[in-house]
Design an enzyme around this catalytic site. Sequence first.
Site, PDB file in Angstrom:
ATOM      1  N   ALA A  10       0.717  -1.174  -0.045  1.00  0.00           N
ATOM      2  CA  ALA A  10       0.004  -0.021  -0.081  1.00  0.00           C
ATOM      3  C   ALA A  10       0.965   1.026  -0.032  1.00  0.00           C
ATOM      4  CB  ALA A  10      -1.121   0.010   1.227  1.00  0.00           C
ATOM      5  N   SER A  38       1.214  -4.639  -4.564  1.00  0.00           N
ATOM      6  CA  SER A  38       0.094  -3.730  -4.334  1.00  0.00           C
ATOM      7  C   SER A  38      -1.213  -4.429  -3.789  1.00  0.00           C
ATOM      8  CB  SER A  38      -0.253  -2.996  -5.830  1.00  0.00           C
ATOM      9  OG  SER A  38      -1.061  -2.043  -5.623  1.00  0.00           O
ATOM     10  N   CYS A  42      -6.740  -6.713   3.437  1.00  0.00           N
ATOM     11  CA  CYS A  42      -7.980  -6.537   4.154  1.00  0.00           C
ATOM     12  C   CYS A  42      -8.933  -7.522   3.609  1.00  0.00           C
ATOM     13  CB  CYS A  42      -8.544  -5.256   4.195  1.00  0.00           C
ATOM     14  SG  CYS A  42      -7.473  -4.051   4.972  1.00  0.00           S
ATOM     15  N   TRP A 432     -34.660  12.072  15.311  1.00  0.00           N
ATOM     16  CA  TRP A 432     -33.559  12.674  16.377  1.00  0.00           C
ATOM     17  C   TRP A 432     -32.539  11.389  16.051  1.00  0.00           C
ATOM     18  CZ3 TRP A 432     -32.843  17.357  18.197  1.00  0.00           C
ATOM     19  CH2 TRP A 432     -33.757  18.215  18.267  1.00  0.00           C
TER      20      TRP A 432
END
Length: 443
Positions: A10, A38, A42, A432
Amino acid sequence: MKIIIIGAQAAGASAAAKAKRMAQNATIRIYEKSDIVSFGACGLPYFIGEHFNDDNEMISRTPEQFEKDGIEIKTRHEVIAIDAQAKKVTVKDLSTGHSFDDNYDQLLLAVGASPIMPNFSNGHLKNIFTLRDLHDGQAIKQALSNPNVTNVIVVGAGYIGLEIAESLVALKKKVKLIQLDDRVLVDAFDSEMTAIIQDNIKQHCDLHLQERVQGFEGEHAVTGVITDKGQYRADLVIIATGVKPNSHIYQHLGMNMLGNGAIITDSFGRTNIANIYAAGDCAAIEHRVSQSTVYIPLATSANKLGKVVGENLAGGNAQFPGTLGTSALRVFDSEAGRTGLSENEAIKAQIPYKTVMVKDKNHSNYVAGQTTIVAKLIYHADTRVILGGQIAGGHGAALRVNVLACAIWAKMKIDELSMMDFLYAPPFSRPWDILNIAGSIAK
């Protein structure tokens, strides 16, 4: 200008791409020990769980694509020594065994991290795995295809341990999850949140807390796991006890590091040694709230710091603004996300704080799929600025953490949440929202 990058995952890949865009005439060369570049680790739990079967889905860019963009990439080439004074690296071609030297003007260490493998007895037995790279995922998937592999034990209940446990249950395996600490996700979430996650885990697999694995049984392949509390049958074991930086290559350089070997960098990604940068899972970074140096190996930070360093390798002046450690997971029927400081981290940072907790529903009760969610927010006792937040529960819990990340980034006060104009629609929320309520009742 010649830039050498050690590591093509990464951080290294992001840095190379950015540096090439910034300095098109520069020589950019990446040395990668493995044959995979690359790669997004995950995705491994979901690959194993057969959410998808094409392992190329986890690879963002091939060596051919790097070469097409003018970036030289050498796979199966291991950098075995660094001479910072001479600005030189020694590289071993793992295919031929031949070693050679290469010089640099700027060097990026993006060597990543490796799984922590505790000193278990008989840890060499077949069908004992860690889960870090593509080859691990392929090997585990192949082993699980054997119909005789039914009893699987996962050691460690962090993010990867929980995600792989969920995938194994989906594959109809009998799963036992063993955790040394008294709760799961101990480094990321406070106890109120982990209690919610644990209750859900126990409905799907066998969770053992405060239990220490001592070793394994078997002649050639593992047949059992021995702990300080018992012995359990196992056809396959996955060790998910965390990672440690691959520090062996730079330990002799006099580089500033944390106790675990993570390289300390400044906001530009520079180490304390001239012309050497670091990024990714081998590097420590600054926490935006506590302003302390932390080791939080996340793909998001690796990519972002990699991009910053790539610009600076090419002569730029970009700065990494710090991390909030924002992260999330889904395990069985529960979601959880966190950002900023946990309560434990606020205590460690000696920040005066208060907390507020709210239990509510994810959306209107007349829409199918309503679930309970719980939010815990941490805020400064004097200034009332939000320091951190965690949300756990059913569908809709995790993505609300992105709101909290924005609020913390902007240094909002807890009271400002009470009238924040969040969306309302019956399938998504209530008039709310739970974060409105948290802002309204914070003392």
